[in-house]
Design a protein around this motif. Structure first.
Motif, PDB file in Angstrom:
ATOM      1  N   GLU A   1       0.832  -1.205   0.000  1.00 46.24           N
ATOM      2  CA  GLU A   1       0.000   0.000   0.000  1.00 46.24           C
ATOM      3  C   GLU A   1       0.869   1.259   0.000  1.00 46.24           C
ATOM      4  OE1 GLU A   1      -2.447   2.037  -0.823  1.00 46.24           O
ATOM      5  OE2 GLU A   1      -3.766   0.429  -0.096  1.00 46.24           O
ATOM      6  N   ASP A   2       0.253   2.385  -0.397  1.00 47.65           N
ATOM      7  CA  ASP A   2       0.936   3.685  -0.297  1.00 47.65           C
ATOM      8  C   ASP A   2       1.418   3.893   1.133  1.00 47.65           C
ATOM      9  OD1 ASP A   2      -0.026   3.902  -2.843  1.00 47.65           O
ATOM     10  OD2 ASP A   2      -1.362   5.593  -2.443  1.00 47.65           O
ATOM     11  N   CYS A   3       2.575   4.529   1.261  1.00 43.26           N
ATOM     12  CA  CYS A   3       3.127   4.750   2.592  1.00 43.26           C
ATOM     13  C   CYS A   3       2.387   5.881   3.312  1.00 43.26           C
ATOM     14  CB  CYS A   3       4.615   5.058   2.518  1.00 43.26           C
ATOM     15  SG  CYS A   3       4.980   6.657   1.780  1.00 43.26           S
TER      16      CYS A   3
ATOM     17  N   TYR B   1       4.773  11.804   0.688  1.00 48.00           N
ATOM     18  CA  TYR B   1       4.436  10.946  -0.444  1.00 48.00           C
ATOM     19  C   TYR B   1       3.337  11.592  -1.276  1.00 48.00           C
ATOM     20  CZ  TYR B   1       2.997   6.943  -3.176  1.00 48.00           C
ATOM     21  OH  TYR B   1       2.679   6.102  -4.213  1.00 48.00           O
TER      22      TYR B   1
ATOM     23  N   GLY C   1       2.165  10.161  -4.412  1.00 46.37           N
ATOM     24  CA  GLY C   1       1.692   9.249  -5.440  1.00 46.37           C
ATOM     25  C   GLY C   1       2.742   8.747  -6.399  1.00 46.37           C
TER      26      GLY C   1
ATOM     27  N   HIS D   1       4.350  -1.342   3.570  1.00 47.20           N
ATOM     28  CA  HIS D   1       4.214  -0.167   2.723  1.00 47.20           C
ATOM     29  C   HIS D   1       5.375  -0.029   1.752  1.00 47.20           C
ATOM     30  CE1 HIS D   1       1.289   2.048   5.670  1.00 47.20           C
ATOM     31  NE2 HIS D   1       0.756   0.980   5.095  1.00 47.20           N
ATOM     32  N   ARG D   2       5.073   0.551   0.606  1.00 47.91           N
ATOM     33  CA  ARG D   2       6.100   0.786  -0.402  1.00 47.91           C
ATOM     34  C   ARG D   2       7.001   1.953   0.014  1.00 47.91           C
ATOM     35  NH1 ARG D   2       1.715   1.540  -3.275  1.00 47.91           N
ATOM     36  NH2 ARG D   2       2.588   3.395  -4.284  1.00 47.91           N
TER      37      ARG D   2
ATOM     38  N   THR E   1       9.619   5.530  -0.673  1.00 47.97           N
ATOM     39  CA  THR E   1       9.440   6.927  -1.058  1.00 47.97           C
ATOM     40  C   THR E   1      10.593   7.334  -1.968  1.00 47.97           C
ATOM     41  OG1 THR E   1      10.688   7.790   0.848  1.00 47.97           O
ATOM     42  CG2 THR E   1       8.316   7.494   1.134  1.00 47.97           C
TER      43      THR E   1
ATOM     44  N   HIS F   1       7.745   2.537   5.205  1.00 50.82           N
ATOM     45  CA  HIS F   1       8.358   2.810   3.911  1.00 50.82           C
ATOM     46  C   HIS F   1       9.881   2.796   3.976  1.00 50.82           C
ATOM     47  CE1 HIS F   1       9.404   6.950   5.126  1.00 50.82           C
ATOM     48  NE2 HIS F   1       8.252   6.929   5.771  1.00 50.82           N
TER      49      HIS F   1
END
Length: 256
Positions: free
Chosen positions: A64-66, A71, A73, A93-94, A96, A119
């Motif tokens: 998921e997005d951090c 961040y 996008g 989380h992914r 940055t 992240h």
């Protein structure tokens, strides 16, 4: 192998034998390797690559997005190795773009229920994160590191190889290799001798590590003085060299 209630994006790349349970969602730009099992109610968001024979339990959120407010996008990544067990409610989380752009998890790790990996973290191989262990962003875990339940590691901290952190501990500084720490804030409580014996460290190596620990933690030397002593005394002992490297590479100061 894919339950009819699961949603798998047409661009996702799943090996032929991957299992996907009921109501799970596999998004675009996701790759899942052979022998993997995705349980029910799991969300995997890309860009994410999962290696082979990983098992993900229900309600986990993978890739998921951090939660970093910087961040915006950007297309950052999550990369996971092989043979990992990701239990219920785990969040991964992914990265940055301000750091590596990728969160990396090695192989044969056990992430117990509700553990969180923030992240840009880097987790080695054969690590254990017990229930609700939490890694802030940019944390690095060496191979065979163990974090007890409800422990939390501050951003940018390094946890050395074979180190063990007791349950409920708050880690705000780097933990050198082989150490056992506990408390809030975490403090050193000797070597992780039980873990080292289980992993086949020789008596000679254990004795040398115990002596090296005393140089750093019991003789009142500054870290610079201790490093000089250790480098001169144990230049030909690979296990102690790992300990020395973890001290020398510390950026947040070591747990005392």
């Amino acid at each position: 192998m894919i339950h009819p209630t699961a949603i798998v994006d047409s661009s996702a790349r799943l090996a032929d034998d991957v299992e996907v349970g009921p109501f799970s969602v596999i998004g675009p730009d996701v790759e899942i390797g052979a022998g993997s099992v995705v349980g029910p109610h799991v969300v995997v968001k890309g860009p994410t690559r999962l290696g082979e024979r990983n098992r993900i339990f229900q309600f986990a959120s993978v890739g998921e997005d951090c939660q970093d407010k910087k961040y915006a996008g950007e297309p950052t990544r999550l990369e996971v190795g092989d043979d990992n067990v990701i239990r219920e409610g785990v969040t991964l989380h992914r990265g940055t773009v301000q750091d590596r752009g990728v969160t990396s998890i090695g192989s044969r790790n056990l992430l117990m229920a509700y553990a969180h990996v923030g992240h840009d973290c880097v987790i080695g191989d054969d690590c254990i994160l017990a229930n609700q262990a939490t890694l802030g962003g940019h944390v690095t875990l060496g191979n065979h590191a163990i974090l007890g339940g409800l422990s939390a590691v501050h951003q940018f901290c390094h946890v050395g190889t074979h180190a063990m952190c007791g349950g409920g501990s708050i880690v705000t500084k780097d933990i050198p290799a082989y150490l056992m720490v506990n408390g809030n804030p975490a403090q050193a409580h000797g070597l992780n001798l039980v873990g080292l014996k289980r992993r086949g460290f020789s008596r000679e190596a254990l004795k040398a590590l115990a002596e090296a620990y005393k140089v750093v933690y019991r003789q009142g030397q500054t870290l610079e003085q201790a490093l000089e002593t250790l480098t001169a005394r144990y230049a030909d002992m690979p296990e102690v060299e790992v300990f020395i490297a973890s001290l020398r590479n510390s950026t947040r100061g070591i747990t005392r």
